[in-house]
Design a protein around this motif. Structure first.
Motif, PDB file in Angstrom:
ATOM      1  N   ARG A  53      23.270 -12.585   5.534  1.00 39.38           N
ATOM      2  CA  ARG A  53      24.410 -11.896   5.498  1.00 39.38           C
ATOM      3  C   ARG A  53      25.110 -11.847   6.903  1.00 39.38           C
ATOM      4  NH1 ARG A  53      21.397 -11.331   0.944  1.00 39.38           N
ATOM      5  NH2 ARG A  53      22.603 -11.168  -0.932  1.00 39.38           N
ATOM      6  N   ASN A  58      16.561 -10.808   0.220  1.00 40.80           N
ATOM      7  CA  ASN A  58      17.472 -10.360   1.206  1.00 40.80           C
ATOM      8  C   ASN A  58      16.926  -9.517   2.281  1.00 40.80           C
ATOM      9  OD1 ASN A  58      19.464  -8.987   2.224  1.00 40.80           O
ATOM     10  ND2 ASN A  58      20.549  -8.317   0.538  1.00 40.80           N
ATOM     11  N   ALA A 116      27.529 -17.016  -4.153  1.00 43.48           N
ATOM     12  CA  ALA A 116      26.608 -16.482  -2.852  1.00 43.48           C
ATOM     13  C   ALA A 116      25.316 -16.281  -3.466  1.00 43.48           C
ATOM     14  CB  ALA A 116      27.261 -15.239  -2.433  1.00 43.48           C
ATOM     15  N   GLN A 117      24.647 -15.590  -2.498  1.00 39.49           N
ATOM     16  CA  GLN A 117      23.127 -15.168  -2.866  1.00 39.49           C
ATOM     17  C   GLN A 117      23.177 -13.931  -3.946  1.00 39.49           C
ATOM     18  OE1 GLN A 117      19.523 -14.699  -2.335  1.00 39.49           O
ATOM     19  NE2 GLN A 117      19.343 -12.691  -1.622  1.00 39.49           N
ATOM     20  N   GLY A 150      31.398 -20.437   0.583  1.00 35.21           N
ATOM     21  CA  GLY A 150      31.823 -19.999  -0.876  1.00 35.21           C
ATOM     22  C   GLY A 150      31.149 -18.534  -0.928  1.00 35.21           C
ATOM     23  N   ALA A 151      30.497 -18.230  -0.014  1.00 41.98           N
ATOM     24  CA  ALA A 151      29.799 -16.699   0.205  1.00 41.98           C
ATOM     25  C   ALA A 151      30.860 -15.934   1.020  1.00 41.98           C
ATOM     26  CB  ALA A 151      28.526 -16.779   0.786  1.00 41.98           C
ATOM     27  N   LEU A 197      23.463 -17.441   5.966  1.00 40.87           N
ATOM     28  CA  LEU A 197      23.902 -17.166   4.669  1.00 40.87           C
ATOM     29  C   LEU A 197      22.726 -15.693   3.750  1.00 40.87           C
ATOM     30  CD1 LEU A 197      24.946 -19.445   1.662  1.00 40.87           C
ATOM     31  CD2 LEU A 197      24.080 -17.153   1.367  1.00 40.87           C
ATOM     32  N   HIS A 198      21.724 -16.011   3.988  1.00 38.28           N
ATOM     33  CA  HIS A 198      20.762 -15.118   3.440  1.00 38.28           C
ATOM     34  C   HIS A 198      20.595 -14.057   4.317  1.00 38.28           C
ATOM     35  CE1 HIS A 198      18.117 -18.747   2.018  1.00 38.28           C
ATOM     36  NE2 HIS A 198      18.933 -18.325   1.091  1.00 38.28           N
ATOM     37  N   SER A 249      16.536 -16.019  -2.998  1.00 34.68           N
ATOM     38  CA  SER A 249      15.687 -15.960  -1.562  1.00 34.68           C
ATOM     39  C   SER A 249      15.965 -14.466  -1.213  1.00 34.68           C
ATOM     40  CB  SER A 249      16.206 -16.807  -0.375  1.00 34.68           C
ATOM     41  OG  SER A 249      17.673 -16.393   0.100  1.00 34.68           O
ATOM     42  N   ALA A 271      28.552 -23.904   0.657  1.00 37.35           N
ATOM     43  CA  ALA A 271      27.559 -22.909   0.102  1.00 37.35           C
ATOM     44  C   ALA A 271      28.108 -21.603   0.957  1.00 37.35           C
ATOM     45  CB  ALA A 271      26.243 -23.077   0.269  1.00 37.35           C
TER      46      ALA A 271
END
Lengths: 330, 330
Positions: free
Chosen positions: B118, A51, A2-3, B139-140, B115-116, A49, B136
């Motif tokens: 959340r 948050n 994840a990030q 995966g998160a 994704l970023h 990137s 991706a």
DNA sequence: CTGAAAGCGCTAACAA
DNA sequence: TTGTTAGCGCTTTCAG
């Protein structure tokens, strides 16, 4: 996978402090070209990137804008949403769409919610909200733009400039010999009444038209309500020769009802809508209407919102001019 | 006067720790009736409400769901949005709507963005996205639901069950003596091709119909592309007797073109759409179409998303059955 | 059953 | 020009 890459990781990789990373990203402080490059290198090497949630917590403001409308499935609001999103995307804002069903409780709740969520702003089409309901959210410094026919105190407003269009429409009716005009108006308990109805009654007499009180019916801005309203009007002792509807969806509902009743439009009765959504030109007969362009309204609303976000505090009103579009239904 | 009331303030006012306040709110730990009452009292005495941003930072998940569609101004997606919002509101989720314009770059960017940010989940109608682009985000651990005709590997999917409807539609064409069938299909470079086109060609022969390669045109799912496609088809040496469109908006575009060309529908040529948006029954002639109910699709998508949020991990597919709706255009 | 405390990842003083 | 540091308001171990 994840990030999980934070500013700290970037800082370490670039051999600087996390503050520097922050400043490289925001440009709020001068930074050497060398460190900038090094930081930027680390950033895309690590796939970092920012948050946005942490950022919002820290700054007290998110990048979310609330769009609060009665019903996003109504083509007018759908197009409004589209144009607002288009205008705001460039600045990185996301649009959260909520539907109120034109219910006061929902309108209040969603305004509250925008406050709790620390949204960057709110664009709203209120129907039954009290005019002072904006106090709290404006007190919190959250920009608000209202799209409505009614004037609202102390709030940015996008509103139609429709006097001319209404006069044109009614002149047109008069010219074709329709004298007895009915109105399918918005809900009786809408905040500030129904300005669209108000404009019609205001000009009727001067144009030689007559809007009898019993020929005014109220209802929601929906197709169903339009059908219902039309049927009610057709029971009138003196059947009107024209019906003006609060929006195009109610006019479509009126056409549904006319068909059921075996009435011909415009033969037996003329019909006019309001807004000029795509459907207006698609139904048969094509619907005459007072065009209020959703796209332009959205652009104006987004503009006003951005101005507020950028610091303007004195409320501003933008008038979007409406035009009468003559088609086959009148 | 903003929401400056924190859990700490509530805790102090109630004479407990902020942890206890948190537990009263979440119910994740038993709490005495006495303390509960005391906390609840303090909460509404102070007008406290939980800060969702802080919560998201801490938990790593927000209450935002992304809805990623080609164009919210398209009635199908507008209705989809409405029903998803209706389903999700009860659980406290907000819906962030984004438009891709069916462009691959936007589709990728918006997935990344979810994704970023959340987000709690993503509902997406992809057009050109690579099928492995979900890696991706999955995966998160962010739930994804795809609404598409194409089967996607390892992702929750809402997809039409339309074989029967297509057979019905084509049987109907055959019965009315139309043999030479054209298709206005989706873009040539869409991920997985155009399954709607695929279904048509798959059944044609068996039903005594013929879909010549030169009678298949490709374009976006828009009204303009529909008009363009229709005009192209009409230049064909052997003019088709029926045109099946990838959706209702392209069919409306086809009607635009037919009118310009002076062709009568269904006299000169039969026309079929896909989706059955409101407009389909409003245009004249009323459009025959393969009904794929946006509202049900939205409900199913929301359901799948919630299931994932609640812990299901094995991908699931929901098939929403489509039906042929015979109207005047065919 | 309840409290203390450690952060989630970032920004913005305040120092250097 | 850069680093240190103190939180933003919440959840959640770990102790009591």
């Amino acid at each position: 996978m994840a990030q999980r890459v934070t500013m700290h990781d970037v800082a370490r990789a670039a051999g600087v402090s996390s503050a520097t990373v922050s400043y490289v990203l925001s440009g709020k402080r001068p930074v050497t070209d060398a460190t900038r490059r090094s930081v930027e290198g680390a950033i895309d090497r690590l796939g970092f990137s920012l948050n946005p949630v942490a950022r919002s917590l820290r700054t007290g403001r998110s990048m979310m804008v609330a769009l609060v409308v009665p019903d996003i499935a109504n083509p007018f609001y759908a197009l409004l949403a589209r144009s607002i999103q288009d205008e705001l995307r460039g600045r990185g804002y996301h649009v959260v769409v909520s539907n109120t069903g034109a219910e006061r409780g929902e309108e209040e709740a969603l305004l509250q919610e925008a406050l709790h969520q620390r949204f960057a702003g709110v664009v709203m089409t209120p129907f039954r909200l009290a005019t002072d309901a904006y106090e709290a959210i404006r007190g919190a410094g959250i920009p608000v733009v209202v799209s409505a026919d009614t004037p609202f105190c102390d709030v940015d407003l996008v509103t139609p400039d429709a006097e001319g269009a209404v006069v044109d429409a009614m002149t047109h009716l008069a010219a074709s010999g329709r004298r007895n005009v009915a109105v399918i108006a918005g809900p009786r308990d809408a905040t500030g009444g129904d300005p669209r109805l108000g404009r019609i009654t205001a000009h009727a007499a001067a144009l030689g038209l007559q809007v009898r009180p019993e020929n005014i019916v109220h209802g929601e801005h929906t197709r169903e309500a339009g059908a219902e309203g039309f049927e009610k009007l057709m029971l009138s002792a003196r059947r009107p020769e024209a019906v003006m509807c609060v929006n195009d969806m109610t006019a479509v509902g009126a056409m549904d009802a006319a068909e059921r009743l075996g009435l011909d439009i415009p033969g037996d009765i003329a019909l006019l809508g309001h807004d000029d959504i795509d459907i207006a030109a698609l139904v048969r007969p094509r619907l005459s209407t007072i065009r209020y362009p959703a796209r332009e309204v959205g652009v104006a609303a987004a503009q006003l919102l951005l101005e507020q976000i950028d610091g303007r505090t004195r409320p501003r009103t933008v008038r979007v001019v409406a035009h009468f579009v003559s088609r086959a239904s009148s």
